[in-house]
Design a protein around this motif. Structure first.
Motif, PDB file in Angstrom:
ATOM      1  N   MET A 176      63.491  30.287 -26.534  1.00 48.35           N
ATOM      2  CA  MET A 176      63.251  30.394 -25.155  1.00 48.35           C
ATOM      3  C   MET A 176      62.573  29.058 -24.556  1.00 48.35           C
ATOM      4  SD  MET A 176      60.643  33.105 -23.030  1.00 48.35           S
ATOM      5  CE  MET A 176      62.004  33.823 -22.464  1.00 48.35           C
ATOM      6  N   LEU A 177      62.707  28.729 -23.183  1.00 48.36           N
ATOM      7  CA  LEU A 177      62.314  27.457 -22.902  1.00 48.36           C
ATOM      8  C   LEU A 177      60.669  27.754 -22.964  1.00 48.36           C
ATOM      9  CD1 LEU A 177      64.608  26.599 -19.863  1.00 48.36           C
ATOM     10  CD2 LEU A 177      64.425  25.483 -22.077  1.00 48.36           C
ATOM     11  N   SER A 178      60.084  26.472 -23.326  1.00 47.81           N
ATOM     12  CA  SER A 178      58.346  26.588 -23.157  1.00 47.81           C
ATOM     13  C   SER A 178      58.275  26.925 -21.745  1.00 47.81           C
ATOM     14  CB  SER A 178      58.037  25.102 -23.501  1.00 47.81           C
ATOM     15  OG  SER A 178      58.391  24.966 -24.813  1.00 47.81           O
ATOM     16  N   ARG A 179      58.654  26.198 -20.818  1.00 43.85           N
ATOM     17  CA  ARG A 179      58.304  26.487 -19.452  1.00 43.85           C
ATOM     18  C   ARG A 179      58.154  27.904 -18.842  1.00 43.85           C
ATOM     19  NH1 ARG A 179      61.262  26.478 -15.015  1.00 43.85           N
ATOM     20  NH2 ARG A 179      63.053  25.780 -16.113  1.00 43.85           N
ATOM     21  N   ILE A 180      59.555  28.565 -19.435  1.00 39.84           N
ATOM     22  CA  ILE A 180      59.613  29.914 -19.029  1.00 39.84           C
ATOM     23  C   ILE A 180      58.562  30.856 -19.797  1.00 39.84           C
ATOM     24  CG2 ILE A 180      61.403  31.710 -19.100  1.00 39.84           C
ATOM     25  CD1 ILE A 180      61.998  29.595 -17.156  1.00 39.84           C
ATOM     26  N   ALA A 181      58.446  30.578 -20.977  1.00 41.60           N
ATOM     27  CA  ALA A 181      57.380  31.233 -21.656  1.00 41.60           C
ATOM     28  C   ALA A 181      55.995  30.985 -21.054  1.00 41.60           C
ATOM     29  CB  ALA A 181      57.532  30.625 -23.086  1.00 41.60           C
ATOM     30  N   GLU A 182      55.955  29.955 -20.644  1.00 44.72           N
ATOM     31  CA  GLU A 182      54.381  29.938 -19.909  1.00 44.72           C
ATOM     32  C   GLU A 182      54.636  30.720 -18.538  1.00 44.72           C
ATOM     33  OE1 GLU A 182      53.747  25.989 -19.070  1.00 44.72           O
ATOM     34  OE2 GLU A 182      51.368  26.166 -19.185  1.00 44.72           O
ATOM     35  N   SER A 183      55.379  30.700 -17.869  1.00 44.99           N
ATOM     36  CA  SER A 183      55.734  31.488 -16.604  1.00 44.99           C
ATOM     37  C   SER A 183      55.519  32.756 -17.039  1.00 44.99           C
ATOM     38  CB  SER A 183      57.005  31.204 -15.809  1.00 44.99           C
ATOM     39  OG  SER A 183      57.124  30.026 -15.396  1.00 44.99           O
ATOM     40  N   LEU A 184      56.186  33.419 -17.878  1.00 44.83           N
ATOM     41  CA  LEU A 184      56.006  34.743 -18.363  1.00 44.83           C
ATOM     42  C   LEU A 184      54.750  35.037 -18.646  1.00 44.83           C
ATOM     43  CD1 LEU A 184      59.478  35.275 -20.063  1.00 44.83           C
ATOM     44  CD2 LEU A 184      58.778  36.206 -17.929  1.00 44.83           C
ATOM     45  N   TYR A 185      53.931  34.274 -19.644  1.00 49.57           N
ATOM     46  CA  TYR A 185      52.605  34.479 -19.838  1.00 49.57           C
ATOM     47  C   TYR A 185      51.849  34.780 -18.647  1.00 49.57           C
ATOM     48  CZ  TYR A 185      48.293  33.364 -22.127  1.00 49.57           C
ATOM     49  OH  TYR A 185      46.943  33.124 -22.397  1.00 49.57           O
ATOM     50  N   TRP A 186      51.860  33.820 -17.918  1.00 47.88           N
ATOM     51  CA  TRP A 186      51.037  33.837 -16.575  1.00 47.88           C
ATOM     52  C   TRP A 186      51.460  34.928 -15.612  1.00 47.88           C
ATOM     53  CZ3 TRP A 186      46.407  32.104 -16.295  1.00 47.88           C
ATOM     54  CH2 TRP A 186      46.021  31.237 -17.132  1.00 47.88           C
ATOM     55  N   ILE A 187      52.617  35.290 -15.657  1.00 48.59           N
ATOM     56  CA  ILE A 187      52.988  36.656 -14.799  1.00 48.59           C
ATOM     57  C   ILE A 187      52.164  37.745 -15.276  1.00 48.59           C
ATOM     58  CG2 ILE A 187      54.640  38.374 -13.993  1.00 48.59           C
ATOM     59  CD1 ILE A 187      56.861  35.874 -14.138  1.00 48.59           C
ATOM     60  N   GLY A 188      52.132  37.870 -16.743  1.00 50.99           N
ATOM     61  CA  GLY A 188      51.430  38.798 -17.201  1.00 50.99           C
ATOM     62  C   GLY A 188      49.969  38.945 -17.041  1.00 50.99           C
ATOM     63  N   ARG A 189      49.172  37.495 -17.118  1.00 51.25           N
ATOM     64  CA  ARG A 189      48.033  37.363 -16.772  1.00 51.25           C
ATOM     65  C   ARG A 189      47.588  37.658 -15.333  1.00 51.25           C
ATOM     66  NH1 ARG A 189      44.132  33.200 -20.132  1.00 51.25           N
ATOM     67  NH2 ARG A 189      42.941  34.695 -18.767  1.00 51.25           N
ATOM     68  N   TYR A 190      48.570  37.302 -14.411  1.00 54.34           N
ATOM     69  CA  TYR A 190      48.299  37.286 -12.991  1.00 54.34           C
ATOM     70  C   TYR A 190      48.187  38.821 -12.453  1.00 54.34           C
ATOM     71  CZ  TYR A 190      47.695  32.189 -12.095  1.00 54.34           C
ATOM     72  OH  TYR A 190      47.361  30.974 -12.079  1.00 54.34           O
ATOM     73  N   VAL A 191      49.297  39.522 -12.931  1.00 51.64           N
ATOM     74  CA  VAL A 191      49.417  40.724 -12.556  1.00 51.64           C
ATOM     75  C   VAL A 191      48.182  41.720 -12.922  1.00 51.64           C
ATOM     76  CG1 VAL A 191      50.748  42.839 -12.711  1.00 51.64           C
ATOM     77  CG2 VAL A 191      52.147  40.561 -12.141  1.00 51.64           C
ATOM     78  N   GLU A 192      48.102  41.247 -13.923  1.00 52.28           N
ATOM     79  CA  GLU A 192      46.733  42.310 -14.859  1.00 52.28           C
ATOM     80  C   GLU A 192      45.544  41.862 -13.926  1.00 52.28           C
ATOM     81  OE1 GLU A 192      46.834  44.576 -16.966  1.00 52.28           O
ATOM     82  OE2 GLU A 192      44.958  44.963 -17.024  1.00 52.28           O
ATOM     83  N   ARG A 193      45.221  40.570 -13.750  1.00 56.52           N
ATOM     84  CA  ARG A 193      44.287  40.199 -12.926  1.00 56.52           C
ATOM     85  C   ARG A 193      44.176  40.668 -11.390  1.00 56.52           C
ATOM     86  NH1 ARG A 193      43.249  33.812 -12.759  1.00 56.52           N
ATOM     87  NH2 ARG A 193      43.259  34.433 -15.078  1.00 56.52           N
ATOM     88  N   ALA A 194      45.342  40.779 -10.870  1.00 53.10           N
ATOM     89  CA  ALA A 194      45.373  41.270  -9.506  1.00 53.10           C
ATOM     90  C   ALA A 194      45.100  42.606  -9.448  1.00 53.10           C
ATOM     91  CB  ALA A 194      46.713  41.213  -8.889  1.00 53.10           C
ATOM     92  N   GLU A 195      45.495  43.486 -10.697  1.00 48.01           N
ATOM     93  CA  GLU A 195      45.213  45.007 -10.701  1.00 48.01           C
ATOM     94  C   GLU A 195      43.771  45.139 -10.931  1.00 48.01           C
ATOM     95  OE1 GLU A 195      47.669  47.144 -13.568  1.00 48.01           O
ATOM     96  OE2 GLU A 195      46.469  49.042 -13.418  1.00 48.01           O
ATOM     97  N   ASP A 196      43.034  44.404 -12.002  1.00 47.10           N
ATOM     98  CA  ASP A 196      41.978  44.687 -12.532  1.00 47.10           C
ATOM     99  C   ASP A 196      41.081  44.159 -11.710  1.00 47.10           C
ATOM    100  OD1 ASP A 196      43.008  45.707 -14.677  1.00 47.10           O
ATOM    101  OD2 ASP A 196      42.566  43.907 -15.969  1.00 47.10           O
ATOM    102  N   THR A 197      41.043  43.174 -10.986  1.00 44.74           N
ATOM    103  CA  THR A 197      40.101  42.705  -9.898  1.00 44.74           C
ATOM    104  C   THR A 197      40.233  43.920  -8.564  1.00 44.74           C
ATOM    105  OG1 THR A 197      40.668  40.545 -10.166  1.00 44.74           O
ATOM    106  CG2 THR A 197      39.414  40.928  -8.353  1.00 44.74           C
ATOM    107  N   ALA A 198      41.465  44.245  -8.347  1.00 48.76           N
ATOM    108  CA  ALA A 198      41.414  45.534  -7.322  1.00 48.76           C
ATOM    109  C   ALA A 198      40.535  46.662  -7.520  1.00 48.76           C
ATOM    110  CB  ALA A 198      42.865  45.742  -6.993  1.00 48.76           C
ATOM    111  N   ARG A 199      40.716  47.142  -8.921  1.00 49.57           N
ATOM    112  CA  ARG A 199      40.043  48.094  -9.466  1.00 49.57           C
ATOM    113  C   ARG A 199      38.590  47.991  -9.536  1.00 49.57           C
ATOM    114  NH1 ARG A 199      42.590  52.022 -12.533  1.00 49.57           N
ATOM    115  NH2 ARG A 199      44.691  51.727 -12.878  1.00 49.57           N
ATOM    116  N   ILE A 200      38.125  46.828  -9.972  1.00 49.61           N
ATOM    117  CA  ILE A 200      36.795  46.528  -9.975  1.00 49.61           C
ATOM    118  C   ILE A 200      36.138  46.482  -8.623  1.00 49.61           C
ATOM    119  CG2 ILE A 200      34.925  44.722 -10.661  1.00 49.61           C
ATOM    120  CD1 ILE A 200      36.733  43.933 -12.979  1.00 49.61           C
ATOM    121  N   LEU A 201      36.876  45.666  -7.545  1.00 48.74           N
ATOM    122  CA  LEU A 201      36.405  45.563  -6.535  1.00 48.74           C
ATOM    123  C   LEU A 201      36.154  47.059  -5.760  1.00 48.74           C
ATOM    124  CD1 LEU A 201      38.058  42.405  -4.707  1.00 48.74           C
ATOM    125  CD2 LEU A 201      35.521  42.786  -5.576  1.00 48.74           C
ATOM    126  N   ASP A 202      37.150  47.696  -5.921  1.00 44.64           N
ATOM    127  CA  ASP A 202      37.369  49.055  -5.139  1.00 44.64           C
ATOM    128  C   ASP A 202      36.314  49.955  -5.647  1.00 44.64           C
ATOM    129  OD1 ASP A 202      38.332  51.015  -3.601  1.00 44.64           O
ATOM    130  OD2 ASP A 202      39.866  51.599  -5.206  1.00 44.64           O
TER     131      ASP A 202
END
Lengths: 312, 287, 528
Positions: A1-27
């Motif tokens: 797998m391309l390093s760049r793509i792997a990095e993107s997927l890793y960050w998709i994982g992080r950002y989506v989780e961040r969005a959800e958790d931040t939403a939960r915490i704020l709420d």
């Protein structure tokens, strides 16, 4: 797998989780501020900003300002909206690797953000945070249902797990800051969507020891720090099919493994007594894992700037 | 080769120095002479430091190119080209009023055949003043060959040979305005003027042994040199910088529309500023 | 109920649906019959669904940095099987001639020596890259993918407007349009037999694999994109995904000693064939623009050394220069010894004969003036629609640089009914069929991209000029005629008839009991 793509997927994982958790915490925190007449808005907001790494904000802070900064600021990748936009941007570059359905969900979420903003004005923030949680759940479901369990999936889940450890640690920090009173455990457990599970597990007893144990150490609750670390650990192990004979193959595995055993083999009492430093070690662990993973798998994914030269 | 031929050994060292380590660099050297009617190459090689695998090919203009890329961190890059070449004297020169006529050069088939060598390029484009100069010279000479020789004389008289006065990017117009330049500028001027007259002309890069009475076996400091060729029924060469026909002292490396087609060394690198470059040519007459 | 075709007027061009008012041509009869009973409101709702589906899937093009959907009109454009046959053969013929030409100009130059094409045309072309001389693809293919722009003139005859053999784009819309239409207008599909377009990625991959360097039996193919901000990024991703190959950016590639590799999580992996969607000028900083950050240094020499194949080849632009276009019929005769099947549009060259130039300058207001190396409709001046200032400006530019322009007769492009507001109106269309050359055969995708100029009377149909697209249907031949490329019949396999799905644990009785429980509880309450 391309390093760049792997990095993107890793960050998709992080950002989506961040969005959800931040939403939960704020709420949950915002809800508590409204519901509890004894909470000082200013102090509570400061504490929340501090935990989310936004201490440097100047001037008086209000609940509305917190929503603006941590919820709706599209230029801040640590805000809910910013994290969703960043996730979509990463998915755009990895479009042939994420499934079409995942991409469409992320893209539709991104297109839905302006509407969601309007909803904040009309229906209040709760509706917005609920919408975010739902979108993130849909995405998690599609990740589960449509992505092959290949390297790409491992990187995505790894990112998600690392972020989850980080966010749960931050969440627990709010308890430390709030001075350890019982109502704040309620808030925390609600943030994680863990309230009902917790009640079932401990049959309604709400004390510090059990609540901390649950969020830090529960093997079965997927948002506990221990569960997230274990998931990260197994992703890292699967990424290295050739693990050799001695110990583990990579720095990242060592860091995560050490952190996991540290939780696992220290009693809940000991952890609770020292909760502040346990949490800050966890936050540090996350950034170390992040660096180690980047070094090993995401080598030089930025463009090279060339200079021309000539001699007669 | 005949008894009057020379055997020359040329060593050309060039390269770059950087302000700090360079991570990657891709280059092309045009430093290898090739066999042709006027010269026979006995031996030619290009070496690179830091060591790199080289790849040779012949480009659109027929020049031998040595391409290489370096990925080890380095603060200097050095390329050394060595060649042993047998060269012939100038041979049968075209008399002043001989060769094709202006009318013959204007035949559509001829114009089409040499079209590429009749068009201006970035470094050979002329301004109004130079265009008038070209028209005047053309008007004064019934034969293109005589006009070409007159052009060489004019440029040599007007533009003073001053090493370092110009750089690789300098064009003909700038050199003319400052009336200073090196062989590259003088050749660009001549080529540009000849094309404006309608005479197909090309730029030649190569080496020159500085001494007509060279002692055999003595290594002397030579030059990376440039001169011109024009077509008047056939191609003929001339060295406008020295005002001499091209003969046994000249070694041809490449031909093109201008310097940009035949740079001895060019490339790209990623890293800190380029802080220096050096060229050193040693020529030895062996026979 | 409002009639969709109410007030439909035949326009100035050949109307593809109607030979005369209200009388659909045979190819369009089925479509017309299906559309006729729909109310404009119904069609409008479906058109909205269509637009929404495109936006959610991110099928957009970027114009000045803003992502916009490429509007898909809900009325398809239909081409009969025998008409298509001409297009197919004509496009393939053109590509064969252009291949021969490219091989010649980057090699021996016989066509120039023979005076068929003046050297002037080639050596002054901005896209004649001398750096590409000596790069000889071993299967002889330089035009792996071509998009040839066609129009139908006032008599309905297909004519070539221009060739695109550098990095033609738009094929993703062909595939996506078809998918979207099948979702939104299934009943129309049921009434018509249409040749499928989904084999394109497979054909492309086959051609790319066939172009692999000598000795590579299992080549690694990649698609090279400038990145997410490119207007055709959606297409790059789609093609990579449907071919099952990596979509790389320049920064993912590294070239060491003429070996090209991509950086992966498991180290560097060799790359053999690069389907690049980056312009020549940005491809390799060693030979072209050194400031390019989207290319890969060393690519060109790796291709020269035969270690990697670049598709399409570098320097192809010399063959789709609009001035060279005027010589293509001669090239077909010269290289193939055939007569051109698809005629050009009548075109004037302005750089040869001063009389022609004067003639053209005298009637700029009747002609279409095109810059020779413009693309995307940029710089085109349509004399009849231009203001006096525009005409004066283009006159100056042509007089200054006659080599830079051609003049063409203004053709009234053919028209197809298009949903405008809530009525169907005649709008001008063109057609870009896509051809794939695998070295043995030039395959033409049955369909192609129909672009429609949405403003009334507009003749420039480019997406960057406010255009939309239409799904393009090529009908299968009538029974008895030649069936084009039917996929091989799958062997019939006998499978056991499916069982009904497993039921959940005693779902029925529990639910009944739960209901009963509720009822009994209520009864209990009543008793208290």
């Amino acid at each position: 797998m391309l390093s760049r793509i792997a990095e993107s997927l890793y960050w998709i994982g992080r950002y989506v989780e961040r969005a959800e958790d931040t939403a939960r915490i704020l709420d949950v925190h915002l809800h508590r501020m409204l519901a509890d007449p004894w909470v000082d808005e200013q102090t509570a907001c400061r504490s929340l900003l501090g935990v989310m790494g936004a201490e440097a904000i100047e001037g008086p802070v209000s609940a509305a300002r917190v929503v603006g900064l941590l919820g709706l600021d599209e230029h801040n990748p640590s805000s809910v909206v910013g994290a969703l936009a960043a996730a979509r941007e990463n998915a755009r570059g990895a479009r042939e690797t994420v499934s079409s359905e995942m991409w469409e969900t992320l893209n539709a979420t991104w297109h839905g953000l302006p509407d969601a903003r309007r909803r904040v004005e009309q229906q209040g923030v709760h509706a917005f945070f609920r919408w975010v949680r739902e979108r993130c759940s849909v995405l998690a479901g599609l990740t589960d249902a449509t992505m092959s369990r290949d390297e790409g999936w491992l990187f995505l889940v790894l990112g998600r797990s690392v972020e989850r450890v980080d966010m749960t640690a931050r969440l627990l920090s709010t308890h430390v800051r709030a001075g350890g009173s019982i109502p704040s455990w309620l808030t925390l457990l609600r943030s994680c969507g863990a309230w009902e599970t917790y009640l079932r597990t401990y049959r309604g007893s709400l004390d510090d020891r059990h609540a901390a144990e649950f969020l830090l150490l529960d093997r079965l609750f997927p948002r506990s720090v221990f569960a997230a670390l274990s998931t990260a650990e197994s992703c890292l192990a699967d990424l290295e099919p050739d693990h050799g004979r001695a110990g583990v193959a990579t720095d990242a595995q060592r860091i995560v493994g050490r952190s996991r055993t540290n939780l696992e083999f220290r009693g809940a009492d000991e952890l609770m007594a020292d909760l502040g430093s346990v949490l800050s070690v966890l936050e540090r662990t996350c950034s170390q894992v992040n660096d180690a993973v980047s070094r090993r798998y995401f080598r030089q994914t930025s463009a090279v700037l060339w200079v021309s030269e000539a001699v007669a | 080769m005949s008894a009057s031929s020379w055997r020359l050994r040329v060593q050309h060292k060039t390269g770059f120095t950087y302000a700090g380590p360079v991570g990657a660099s891709y280059n092309e050297a045009r430093m290898s002479p090739r066999n042709e009617s006027h010269q026979a190459v006995l031996d030619a090689r290009v070496e690179v430091w830091p060591p790199a695998r080289t790849y040779r090919y012949e480009d659109y203009w027929g020049t031998v190119v040595t391409a290489f890329d370096v990925h080890a961190a380095h603060e200097t890059l050095q390329v050394t080209a060595s060649a042993t070449v047998e060269t012939l004297p100038a041979g049968d020169l075209i008399a002043g009023d001989a060769g094709a006529t202006w009318a013959e050069l204007a035949v559509p088939e001829t114009v089409d055949r040499w079209h590429e060598l009749l068009l201006p390029t970035p470094r050979t484009a002329l301004d109004e003043e130079l265009t008038e100069v070209a028209e005047r010279i053309r008007g004064e000479h019934p034969a293109p060959h005589a006009a070409a020789l007159a052009t060489c004389t004019l440029v040599r008289e007007e533009v003073e040979y001053v090493p370092g006065a110009t750089g690789v990017q300098t064009g003909a117009v700038q050199a003319w305005r400052q009336r200073k330049g090196v062989c590259q500028d003088i050749s660009h001027l001549v080529v540009g003027l000849l094309r404006a007259m309608g005479t197909p002309a090309r730029y030649v890069s190569g080496y020159l042994h500085p001494s007509p009475a060279a002692a055999i076996g003595e290594a002397v400091v030579g030059q990376s040199h440039a001169w011109v060729e024009w077509w008047v029924g056939r191609w003929t060469a001339f060295d406008p910088t020295n005002g001499i026909p091209v003969g046994e002292r000249h070694v041809v490396v490449g031909r093109g529309r201008e310097y940009g087609d035949v740079p001895p060394l060019k490339g790209v690198y990623s890293g800190p500023e380029n802080s220096g470059q050096g060229v050193e040519v040693t020529v030895t007459r062996l026979r | 109920m409002a009639d969709l075709f109410e007030d439909y007027r035949l326009g100035p061009g050949w109307d593809e649906m109607f030979g005369e008012p209200s009388m659909p041509r045979p190819t369009y009869e089925a479509l017309h019959a299906t559309l006729q009973p729909l109310s404009s409101a119904e069609l409008g709702i479906r058109a909205e669904v269509l637009a929404r589906a495109f936006l959610d899937q991110g099928i957009t093009f970027a114009l000045k940095g803003v992502e916009r959907p490429f509007p898909l009109d809900i009325v398809p454009r239909i081409i009969a099987a025998e008409e298509w046959r001409t297009v197919e053969v004509g496009v393939a013929q053109r590509i064969r001639a252009l291949e021969a030409f490219l091989d010649d100009v980057y090699g021996a130059g016989q066509v120039l020596a023979d005076g068929v094409v003046p050297r002037r045309i080639v050596v002054t072309s901005a896209h004649f890259h001398r750096e590409a001389a000596g790069i000889n693809p071993h299967n002889g293919v330089r035009i792996h993918v071509a998009g040839v722009d066609l129009i139908r003139d006032e008599q309905g005859t297909f004519r070539v407007l221009e060739d695109n053999v550098r990095v033609p784009s738009g094929v993703s819309y062909v595939m996506e349009n078809r998918r979207a239409m099948a979702h939104v207008l299934p009943e129309v599909f049921a009434a018509t037999r249409i040749q499928p377009v989904d084999s394109y990625p497979g054909q492309l991959l086959r051609a790319l694999r066939a172009a692999a360097p000598v000795g590579v039996h299992e080549p690694t193919v990649v698609v090279l994109t400038p990145g997410v901000h490119n207007s055709a990024y959606f297409e790059h991703a789609l093609l990579a995904r449907e071919m099952g190959v990596e979509l790389v950016e320049g920064r993912d590639l590294v070239c060491v000693g003429n070996e090209v590799a991509m950086r992966t999580t498991a180290g560097e992996q060799r790359v053999d064939v690069i389907y690049r969607r980056i312009d020549d000028e940005f491809l390799d900083p060693v030979h072209f623009r050194a400031d390019s950050v989207i290319g890969c240094a060393g690519l060109l020499n790796a291709a020269r050394a035969g270690r990697v194949t670049i598709a399409n080849a570098v320097g192809n632009g010399v063959a789709d220069d609009k001035l060279l276009y005027t010589y293509v019929p001669d090239l077909i005769r010269y290289y193939l010894n055939e007569e051109p099947i698809l005629p050009n549009v009548e075109t004037y060259r302005l750089d040869e004969d001063p009389d022609v130039l004067q003639h053209v300058l005298g009637r700029l207001d009747e002609l279409v003036l095109k810059p020779v190396d413009g693309s995307g409709g940029a710089g085109i001046v349509i004399g009849s629609q231009a203001t006096d200032e525009q005409l004066a400006a283009v006159r100056d530019r042509i007089e200054f640089d006659p080599r830079g322009w051609i003049a063409q007769r203004e053709v009234a492009l053919s028209m197809v009914p298009t949903l405008i507001g809530n009525r169907l109106r005649a709008r001008h269309v063109d057609l870009r069929p896509f051809a794939v050359n695998d070295g043995e055969n030039v395959w033409v995708l049955p369909g192609g991209l129909t672009r429609v100029a949405l403003p009334e009377g507009a003749l420039v149909v480019n997406s960057s000029q406010g255009g939309g697209s239409k799904d393009t249907w090529v009908l299968t031949g009538t029974p008895g005629s030649v069936e084009p490329e039917v996929p091989e019949q799958e062997p019939v396999v006998v499978v056991p008839s499916p069982r009904s799905p497993d039921p959940g644990p005693a779902a029925g009785p529990v639910a009944v009991q739960q209901q009963q429980q509720q009822q009994s509880t209520r009864v209990g309450e009543a008793q208290c």
